[in-house]
Design an enzyme around this catalytic site. Structure first.
Site, mmCIF file in Angstrom:
data_model
loop_
_atom_site.group_PDB
_atom_site.id
_atom_site.type_symbol
_atom_site.label_atom_id
_atom_site.label_comp_id
_atom_site.label_asym_id
_atom_site.label_seq_id
_atom_site.Cartn_x
_atom_site.Cartn_y
_atom_site.Cartn_z
ATOM 1 N N GLN A 1 -13.550 -42.581 -5.930
ATOM 2 C CA GLN A 1 -12.117 -42.818 -6.055
ATOM 3 C C GLN A 1 -11.312 -41.759 -5.307
ATOM 4 O O GLN A 1 -10.092 -41.854 -5.233
ATOM 5 C CB GLN A 1 -11.720 -42.811 -7.536
ATOM 6 N N ASN A 2 -12.000 -40.769 -4.769
ATOM 7 C CA ASN A 2 -11.339 -39.655 -4.096
ATOM 8 C C ASN A 2 -11.070 -39.995 -2.630
ATOM 9 O O ASN A 2 -11.862 -40.678 -1.984
ATOM 10 C CB ASN A 2 -12.196 -38.398 -4.191
ATOM 11 N N ARG B 1 -1.439 -32.396 1.392
ATOM 12 C CA ARG B 1 -2.703 -32.746 0.746
ATOM 13 C C ARG B 1 -3.864 -32.656 1.733
ATOM 14 O O ARG B 1 -4.964 -32.202 1.389
ATOM 15 C CB ARG B 1 -2.632 -34.173 0.180
ATOM 16 N N TYR C 1 1.610 -35.891 2.258
ATOM 17 C CA TYR C 1 0.202 -36.122 2.579
ATOM 18 C C TYR C 1 -0.316 -35.148 3.624
ATOM 19 O O TYR C 1 -1.525 -34.867 3.649
ATOM 20 C CB TYR C 1 -0.015 -37.585 2.979
ATOM 21 N N HIS D 1 -10.146 -45.788 -2.707
ATOM 22 C CA HIS D 1 -8.707 -45.564 -2.551
ATOM 23 C C HIS D 1 -8.326 -45.051 -1.178
ATOM 24 O O HIS D 1 -7.237 -44.511 -1.003
ATOM 25 C CB HIS D 1 -8.218 -44.603 -3.643
ATOM 26 N N GLY E 1 -16.963 -37.160 -12.954
ATOM 27 C CA GLY E 1 -15.596 -36.771 -12.657
ATOM 28 C C GLY E 1 -14.560 -37.848 -12.855
ATOM 29 O O GLY E 1 -13.444 -37.736 -12.355
ATOM 30 N N THR E 2 -14.901 -38.888 -13.590
ATOM 31 C CA THR E 2 -13.941 -39.940 -13.899
ATOM 32 C C THR E 2 -14.225 -40.452 -15.297
ATOM 33 O O THR E 2 -15.379 -40.429 -15.753
ATOM 34 C CB THR E 2 -13.987 -41.080 -12.865
ATOM 35 N N SER E 3 -13.201 -40.908 -15.985
ATOM 36 C CA SER E 3 -13.303 -41.152 -17.428
ATOM 37 C C SER E 3 -13.729 -42.554 -17.817
ATOM 38 O O SER E 3 -13.892 -42.845 -18.987
ATOM 39 C CB SER E 3 -11.946 -40.863 -18.075
#
Length: 241
Positions: free
Chosen positions: A91-92, A60, A57, A109, A175-177
């Site tokens: 969600q990022n 990241r 992390y 998240h 950007g998300t499905s």
């Protein structure tokens, strides 16, 4: 209290950050390529090898610091600055929406630029330019961990996200499905008279009934939509150009 303008709720995922150079765990290169999810992003991994999880992390976090908000992030912040009511549910775990200027951002998240206690999730600490080292502890003396939701953990912000979507006049998904749970189920919280629009470059992507598709990348599609809304002074679902 009566709102001054219709409420735009934006649900963003990894696709919007990828355009700023942040790799997703589904990518075939980048940070996730050499690590199994089970080894770095689960409570079991944390218990088994805390130091390795912290190193992962840290890498990241360095990647996030090097990234910059892209045209989609800036367009959404600009729409808010023009007086539109904009709430972002992301969600990022990066802070690109905030750095672009958006003020109402809910992280489903967690946030990689925050640390939190490993025993008390309410004890959170901004990291600034720092990382988390072994021996860094919370005020109760427990090791600090990344303030992110790992696989297998609950999503504590989800009820608040449901409340936000329930007040939307338009839900914009970028950007998300809309297939990954629990975020995909947020569409079910929309009021009956609200509309939902998906911006995605994949025209073969399956979408739920009632969702309008806009085939474009985040960096192209979102600014185009924002320009139309600013020009018209209202939110609406336009036809594809």
């Amino acid at each position: 209290m009566t709102r001054k303008s219709p409420h735009l709720v934006v649900l963003t995922g990894a696709g919007i950050s990828a355009e700023s150079g942040i790799q997703t765990f589904r990518a075939h290169d980048g940070l996730w390529a050499d690590h199994r999810i089970e080894d770095v992003a689960t409570p079991e991994a944390w218990a088994r090898d805390t130091a390795m999880v912290l190193r992962f992390y840290d890498a990241r976090r360095d990647q996030v610091r090097a990234a910059r908000p892209n045209a989609a992030h800036r367009a959404l912040a600009g729409l808010e600055a023009r007086g539109f009511e904009v709430s972002i549910i992301t969600q990022n775990i990066d802070d690109l929406h905030e750095r672009a200027g958006s003020r109402h951002v809910l992280h489903l998240h967690g946030e990689i630029m925050m640390a939190r206690s490993s025993v008390n999730p309410r004890m959170r600490y901004p990291l600034g330019r720092d990382n988390i080292a072994m021996g860094d502890v919370c005020d109760q003396g427990s090791q600090l961990r990344p303030d992110v939701v790992w696989f297998g953990e609950a999503v504590p912000a989800y009820p608040q996200a449901c409340e936000i979507v329930a007040e939307a006049d338009l839900l914009l998904v970028v950007g998300t499905s809309l297939v990954v749970m629990p975020a995909a189920a947020l569409v079910d919280e929309l009021p009956l008279d609200a509309e939902c629009m998906l911006v995605d470059p994949d025209e073969q992507l399956s979408i739920p009934p009632g969702v309008t598709r806009w085939v474009a990348s985040a960096g192209e599609g979102v600014p185009a939509l924002v320009r139309q809304w600013q020009r018209e002074g209202r939110l609406f679902v336009p036809a594809m150009p």
